[in-house]
Scaffold this active site. Structure first.
Site, PDB file in Angstrom:
ATOM      1  N   LYS A  34       0.814  -1.215   0.000  1.00  0.00           N
ATOM      2  CA  LYS A  34       0.000   0.000   0.000  1.00  0.00           C
ATOM      3  C   LYS A  34       0.850   1.269   0.000  1.00  0.00           C
ATOM      4  CE  LYS A  34      -4.110  -2.139   1.906  1.00  0.00           C
ATOM      5  NZ  LYS A  34      -3.684  -3.504   2.280  1.00  0.00           N
TER       6      LYS A  34
HETATM    7  C1  LIG Z   1      -4.478  -4.591   1.773  1.00  0.00           C
HETATM    8  C2  LIG Z   1      -3.728  -5.851   1.736  1.00  0.00           C
HETATM    9  C3  LIG Z   1      -4.121  -6.938   0.913  1.00  0.00           C
HETATM   10  C4  LIG Z   1      -5.401  -6.927   0.115  1.00  0.00           C
HETATM   11  O1  LIG Z   1      -5.370  -6.034  -0.964  1.00  0.00           O
HETATM   12  P1  LIG Z   1      -6.717  -5.569  -1.660  1.00  0.00           P
HETATM   13  O2  LIG Z   1      -6.315  -4.601  -2.692  1.00  0.00           O
HETATM   14  O3  LIG Z   1      -7.561  -4.936  -0.569  1.00  0.00           O
HETATM   15  O4  LIG Z   1      -7.383  -6.784  -2.212  1.00  0.00           O
HETATM   16  C5  LIG Z   1      -3.317  -8.072   0.879  1.00  0.00           C
HETATM   17  N1  LIG Z   1      -2.189  -8.147   1.615  1.00  0.00           N
HETATM   18  C6  LIG Z   1      -1.785  -7.144   2.429  1.00  0.00           C
HETATM   19  C7  LIG Z   1      -0.553  -7.315   3.242  1.00  0.00           C
HETATM   20  C8  LIG Z   1      -2.530  -5.956   2.517  1.00  0.00           C
HETATM   21  O5  LIG Z   1      -2.117  -4.975   3.323  1.00  0.00           O
END
Ligand SMILES: *Cc1c(COP(=O)(O)O)cnc(C)c1O
Length: 430
Positions: free
Chosen positions: A107
């Site tokens: 993210k």
């Molecule tokens: C947010 C997140 C996900 C999921 O991603 P999405 O885009 O919400 O499907 C998977 N793994 C980690 C470590 C995350 O922080």
């Protein structure tokens, strides 16, 4: 570029408005009005381009002329300040590691891109500020907060459930200082989320220019397309069809992958791998979308019972389930299977996966049984150190602490404890 609301009951808006608003006034998600494929010669010669050049080519049509070319290039350069390696795990299977950023979660890309877009739109607006409100169950908050750290004109307020996030996660949320404020909520994640939703609808807080920073925001969602292009650049010379498996929660990441395919990126198939929060895998079996309350798992960033981006994916397939299933599979796995996979991957290949990546790996292996002569790529979305509570017992080893994490370990935690929505309101009004 204009964006329309997927609830079809709000005016079209520009990229800028969509970023600032987050969600449309009719509570729908914004979606780009047109998607123009990139000419084939870009893909034929992709190895000639740097990551920054690729990212610019990919995102430019979605931004249009709303950010000057040179400023957009600068935003991209600041967003992509780390690497995105593909690591060979076994024959024909690669991990795409998205966790080499400042908070060691994928993210970071969306957080950094969105924060800089908001700052750009705010630069001539010295007296008014935007406030980004985020509820986090652990991982998202840190990436968003770090992405916005020191960004002018934007305050960030993070709500997290007291005692429910890991020590490392709490430090990442509470030690930044500057324009980042952490609120420690006496409750669970859903209480944090409810308070945030209430604040967005509260007329008394309109003047605070509240915005959200989860993947419903197009500036968090769209830059996630970059990774798929970067992986293609690295693996193109193998000259085999590519299958991507995304560990999925809110389905923002995989939805960006599907948009990348719409731009012409040659991806043969997608796998959305989930934990027991299996709303989408069930939908593919039954044809009925039946959202459920979320269940807690060891891959907790994917504990989502009603994935918000799924509606964007359906839009890209004109809600045609038959067409959709040609490109897309979805499988769910239990914690026990995930824990076992972490062990097996390590014992057979020495690769250290964390729970989200392990779910992605399991989904990929299941799909690869049906596909011939392909390359499979699973996304590793967080560094194993962030989920050491499952990784260390599974592997019976101690993980070394990376520098990004070490730097928060001796800083002092600063948070404000709150209990009710009124406490949040008082805090925001001060
Ligand atoms: C947010 C997140 C996900 C999921 O991603 P999405 O885009 O919400 O499907 C998977 N793994 C980690 C470590 C995350 O922080």
């Amino acid at each position: 570029m204009n964006y329309y609301s997927l609830n079809h009951n709000a005016p079209k808006v520009s990229f800028k408005e969509a970023v600032i608003q987050g969600l449309a006034p009719d509570r729908g998600l914004y979606f780009p009005e047109c998607i123009t494929p990139i000419p084939a010669d870009f893909f034929q010669h992709i190895e000639k381009y740097s990551y920054e050049e690729i990212a610019f080519r990919v995102i430019q049509q979605f931004v249009g002329d709303e950010i000057e070319k040179s400023a957009l290039k600068q935003i991209i350069a600041e967003t992509l300040c780390f690497d995105f390696p593909t690591i060979k795990v076994e024959e024909n299977i690669y991990a795409l590691e998205l966790y080499h950023g400042p908070t060691m979660a994928f993210k970071d890309v969306g957080g950094r891109f969105m924060s800089r877009c908001l700052a750009y739109f705010n630069k001539d607006n010295k007296d008014s500020k935007n406030t980004v409100l985020v509820a986090t169950s652990g991982d998202t908050g840190g990436a968003v907060a770090s992405g916005f750290l020191g960004v002018a004109g934007v305050d960030v307020v993070i709500l997290y459930p007291s005692g429910k996030v890991s020590d490392i996660q709490e430090r990442q949320l509470t030690t930044l200082g500057q324009n980042i404020k952490a609120l420690e909520v006496d409750g669970v994640f859903d209480d944090c989320q409810d308070m945030v939703k209430k604040a967005f609808l509260d007329p008394d807080l309109q003047h605070k220019n509240l915005t959200s920073a989860n993947s419903i925001n197009i500036a968090r969602w769209l830059p996630q397309m970059f990774y798929f292009f970067f992986a293609y650049k690295q693996l193109k010379s193998l000259d085999k069809p590519l299958i991507f498996s995304c560990p999925s929660g809110n389905f923002g990441n995989i939805c960006a992958g599907i948009l990348a395919k719409k731009l012409g990126l040659p991806i043969k198939h997608f796998v959305a791998a989930t934990n027991v929060n299996d709303t989408v895998p069930q939908f593919l079996v039954e044809g009925k979308y039946n959202p459920k309350p979320s269940i807690a798992t060891i891959s907790n960033a994917m504990d989502v019972g009603n994935p918000s981006n799924f509606i964007r994916i359906q839009e890209m397939y004109n809600n045609d389930l038959t067409e959709f299933k040609k490109d897309f599979s979805s499988y769910s796995f239990t914690d026990a299977q995930t824990f076992d996979a972490i062990k097996t991957i390590y014992n057979t290949t020495k690769y250290i996966a964390e729970p989200h990546g392990a779910v992605g790996y399991l989904g990929l292996k299941k799909e690869m049984q049906k596909q011939e002569n392909c390359i499979g790529i699973f996304l590793e979305t967080a560094h194993p150190i962030k989920f050491l509570d499952s990784v260390e017992p599974a592997l019976n080893i101690r993980l070394p602490i990376p520098t990004q994490i070490e730097s928060v370990m001796n800083k002092e935690k600063v948070s404000v404890k709150i209990k009710t929505y009124e406490d949040l309101k008082t805090f925001l009004e001060e």
